[in-house]
Design an enzyme around this catalytic site. Structure first.
Site, PDB file in Angstrom:
ATOM      1  N   ARG A 174      24.253  18.066  28.425  1.00  0.00           N
ATOM      2  CA  ARG A 174      23.962  17.443  29.629  1.00  0.00           C
ATOM      3  C   ARG A 174      23.297  18.187  30.326  1.00  0.00           C
ATOM      4  O   ARG A 174      23.654  18.208  31.946  1.00  0.00           O
ATOM      5  CB  ARG A 174      25.375  18.123  29.736  1.00  0.00           C
ATOM      6  CG  ARG A 174      26.986  17.858  29.026  1.00  0.00           C
ATOM      7  CD  ARG A 174      26.876  16.543  28.964  1.00  0.00           C
ATOM      8  NE  ARG A 174      27.687  16.114  29.006  1.00  0.00           N
ATOM      9  CZ  ARG A 174      28.849  15.621  27.278  1.00  0.00           C
ATOM     10  NH1 ARG A 174      27.420  15.670  25.857  1.00  0.00           N
ATOM     11  NH2 ARG A 174      29.581  15.240  26.615  1.00  0.00           N
ATOM     12  N   SER A 227      34.152  15.181  32.016  1.00  0.00           N
ATOM     13  CA  SER A 227      34.842  17.015  31.328  1.00  0.00           C
ATOM     14  C   SER A 227      34.187  17.321  32.816  1.00  0.00           C
ATOM     15  O   SER A 227      33.196  17.038  33.113  1.00  0.00           O
ATOM     16  CB  SER A 227      33.884  17.234  30.266  1.00  0.00           C
ATOM     17  OG  SER A 227      34.344  17.051  28.835  1.00  0.00           O
ATOM     18  N   GLU A 297      30.048  20.850  34.259  1.00  0.00           N
ATOM     19  CA  GLU A 297      29.471  19.574  34.022  1.00  0.00           C
ATOM     20  C   GLU A 297      29.294  18.524  35.648  1.00  0.00           C
ATOM     21  O   GLU A 297      28.261  18.331  35.232  1.00  0.00           O
ATOM     22  CB  GLU A 297      30.482  19.181  32.974  1.00  0.00           C
ATOM     23  CG  GLU A 297      29.434  17.756  32.165  1.00  0.00           C
ATOM     24  CD  GLU A 297      29.566  17.119  31.629  1.00  0.00           C
ATOM     25  OE1 GLU A 297      29.981  17.910  30.339  1.00  0.00           O
ATOM     26  OE2 GLU A 297      29.905  15.917  31.155  1.00  0.00           O
TER      27      GLU A 297
HETATM   28  N1  EPU Z   1      41.422  21.276  23.356  1.00  0.00           N
HETATM   29  C1  EPU Z   1      42.832  22.424  23.598  1.00  0.00           C
HETATM   30  N2  EPU Z   1      43.257  21.747  24.683  1.00  0.00           N
HETATM   31  C2  EPU Z   1      43.360  20.889  25.660  1.00  0.00           C
HETATM   32  C3  EPU Z   1      41.797  20.531  25.411  1.00  0.00           C
HETATM   33  C4  EPU Z   1      40.906  20.528  23.729  1.00  0.00           C
HETATM   34  O1  EPU Z   1      43.027  22.884  22.638  1.00  0.00           O
HETATM   35  O2  EPU Z   1      43.221  20.875  26.408  1.00  0.00           O
HETATM   36  C5  EPU Z   1      40.858  21.415  21.669  1.00  0.00           C
HETATM   37  C6  EPU Z   1      41.069  20.700  21.251  1.00  0.00           C
HETATM   38  O3  EPU Z   1      42.381  20.933  20.283  1.00  0.00           O
HETATM   39  C7  EPU Z   1      40.047  19.958  20.418  1.00  0.00           C
HETATM   40  C8  EPU Z   1      38.735  21.150  21.068  1.00  0.00           C
HETATM   41  O4  EPU Z   1      39.222  21.846  22.037  1.00  0.00           O
HETATM   42  O5  EPU Z   1      39.768  21.308  18.855  1.00  0.00           O
HETATM   43  C9  EPU Z   1      37.932  20.398  21.729  1.00  0.00           C
HETATM   44  O6  EPU Z   1      38.025  19.203  22.141  1.00  0.00           O
HETATM   45  P1  EPU Z   1      37.801  17.323  23.216  1.00  0.00           P
HETATM   46  O7  EPU Z   1      37.618  17.354  20.960  1.00  0.00           O
HETATM   47  O8  EPU Z   1      38.662  16.656  23.037  1.00  0.00           O
HETATM   48  O9  EPU Z   1      36.643  17.373  22.780  1.00  0.00           O
HETATM   49  P2  EPU Z   1      35.507  18.528  24.000  1.00  0.00           P
HETATM   50  O10 EPU Z   1      34.246  19.106  23.861  1.00  0.00           O
HETATM   51  O11 EPU Z   1      36.377  18.520  25.652  1.00  0.00           O
HETATM   52  C10 EPU Z   1      33.014  17.369  24.666  1.00  0.00           C
HETATM   53  C11 EPU Z   1      32.820  16.343  25.684  1.00  0.00           C
HETATM   54  C12 EPU Z   1      32.996  14.758  25.851  1.00  0.00           C
HETATM   55  C13 EPU Z   1      34.058  13.858  24.753  1.00  0.00           C
HETATM   56  C14 EPU Z   1      33.814  14.779  23.474  1.00  0.00           C
HETATM   57  C15 EPU Z   1      34.939  13.299  22.410  1.00  0.00           C
HETATM   58  C16 EPU Z   1      32.366  18.421  26.324  1.00  0.00           C
HETATM   59  C17 EPU Z   1      32.251  19.330  28.025  1.00  0.00           C
HETATM   60  N3  EPU Z   1      32.601  16.949  26.826  1.00  0.00           N
HETATM   61  O12 EPU Z   1      34.853  16.843  25.101  1.00  0.00           O
HETATM   62  O13 EPU Z   1      32.146  14.283  27.079  1.00  0.00           O
HETATM   63  O14 EPU Z   1      34.209  12.434  25.271  1.00  0.00           O
HETATM   64  O15 EPU Z   1      33.860  16.027  22.638  1.00  0.00           O
HETATM   65  O16 EPU Z   1      33.547  13.403  21.654  1.00  0.00           O
HETATM   66  O17 EPU Z   1      30.906  18.514  26.210  1.00  0.00           O
HETATM   67  C18 EPU Z   1      31.741  14.180  29.407  1.00  0.00           C
HETATM   68  O18 EPU Z   1      31.151  15.066  29.048  1.00  0.00           O
HETATM   69  O19 EPU Z   1      32.458  14.256  30.538  1.00  0.00           O
HETATM   70  C19 EPU Z   1      33.188  14.181  28.042  1.00  0.00           C
HETATM   71  C20 EPU Z   1      34.460  13.383  28.532  1.00  0.00           C
END
Ligand code: EPU
Length: 305
Positions: A174, A227, A297
């Site tokens: 990012r 995010s 971010e």
């Molecule tokens: N989780 C929780 N609670 C929550 C949200 C998530 O426990 O409220 C846990 C989930 O269960 C999972 C882990 O956290 O085990 C990761 O969550 P998720 O798969 O939703 O992905 P993320 O890491 O939160 C990233 C990117 C997103 C992208 C998603 C899907 C970043 C900061 N975010 O989110 O990107 O859409 O993966 O691949 O890297 C963005 O950058 O704006 C964005 C939306």
């Protein structure tokens, strides 16, 4: 000394299609923020080049805007000139696609599938524009733009138009040299990606499945900025925010999503100051509880004093 000389203001007023005191909130996915002192939407890259070069020589602050999906604009707005870059030309040449900075990543994902190309399905999960995606090496589902990017045509005020290699762009998680390094303030004109030949129908099925999944895990129908925080190494900001008991926490009309802890939702009429306070609360609570420093971010832009 202020940049606001009468000659500079007159030059700004003379730019094609320029509007003064233009509301920006509706041009962001958050629906938040004050006006641009001067605003223009430009589809022709040469017009953007002339505008930002003119700003450079007059020391007028300027800001390039894409789809407005990863920014929080201050309530006081943005001084100087804001240019919304909207060139959306797209050209498929074999396994390569050259896409204008103003094209939406989601649209590019469909163009790639229609052309029978694989490897850009992740683009369907990125709400921003191609220019914005280069600016912060956007990604989704473990893939990021840099994995398919070949080169970017750009323009840095004070220099000529040129082609940047992936190495020149300093892409990281990012981040890029455009956002955080030597290319700050430079314009992305278009990006060329290289994909693999494959079954376009299969690509579309995968994109449909990924979109359904995203719908279940992210509040994508709300006003938000994606995010809010980057994931800290080896962990997830959403998980930490949930574990800190912060889901549902609010400041004014800005509230932390119950569905995904790393999203702040504008329920309607939220102020940028509300969101900024909520961000500070989350950072200090996650630091207090887990000793983890969350890095934003979303980019705060405009006049925050
Ligand atoms: N989780 C929780 N609670 C929550 C949200 C998530 O426990 O409220 C846990 C989930 O269960 C999972 C882990 O956290 O085990 C990761 O969550 P998720 O798969 O939703 O992905 P993320 O890491 O939160 C990233 C990117 C997103 C992208 C998603 C899907 C970043 C900061 N975010 O989110 O990107 O859409 O993966 O691949 O890297 C963005 O950058 O704006 C964005 C939306």
């Amino acid at each position: 000394m202020s940049w606001r000389k009468e000659s500079s203001l007159a030059w700004l007023r003379s730019l094609p299609g320029v509007r003064a005191d233009e509301p920006l909130a509706a041009r962001t996915s958050f629906g938040i923020g004050g006006p641009a002192e001067f605003f223009a939407e430009m589809a022709n890259p040469q017009s953007v080049e002339r505008a930002i070069e003119g700003c450079r020589v007059r020391a007028i602050p300027y800001r390039l805007l894409g789809a407005g999906t990863n920014v929080l604009i201050a309530d006081a707005g943005i001084e100087g000139l804001v240019v919304r870059v909207v060139n959306r030309d797209v050209e498929v040449d074999g396994t390569r696609i050259r896409a204008g900075a103003g094209l939406k990543m989601m649209r590019l994902a469909r163009v790639a599938a229609d052309a029978g190309l694989r490897g850009f399905e992740f683009g369907i999960g990125v709400p921003g524009s191609v220019g914005g995606a280069v600016y912060q090496n956007a990604g989704c589902w473990g893939s990021e733009l840099r994995q398919v990017l070949v080169s970017v045509t750009g323009f840095q005020p004070g220099a000529d138009r040129r082609t940047w290699s992936v190495g020149d762009l300093g892409l990281g998680y990012r981040t890029s040299a455009l956002r955080d390094g030597a290319l700050r303030g430079a314009l992305v004109i278009d990006a060329t990606i290289k994909l693999e030949r494959g079954d376009g129908e299969e690509a579309k099925r995968l994109m449909a499945r990924l979109t359904r999944e995203r719908n279940e895990t992210q509040p994508i129908k709300t006003k938000n900025c994606g995010s809010v925080f980057k994931n800290p190494p080896g962990d997830s900001a959403g998980r930490l925010i949930q574990a800190a008991g912060l889901k549902g926490t609010r400041e004014g009309s800005a509230v932390i999503s119950e569905l995904h802890g790393n999203f702040i939702i504008n329920e309607g009429g939220a102020r940028a100051a509300d969101v900024a306070r909520l961000i500070d609360r989350v950072r200090s609570e996650v630091m207090r509880r887990f000793g983890v420093q969350l890095e934003r971010e979303v980019e705060l832009i405009g006049s925050w004093k």
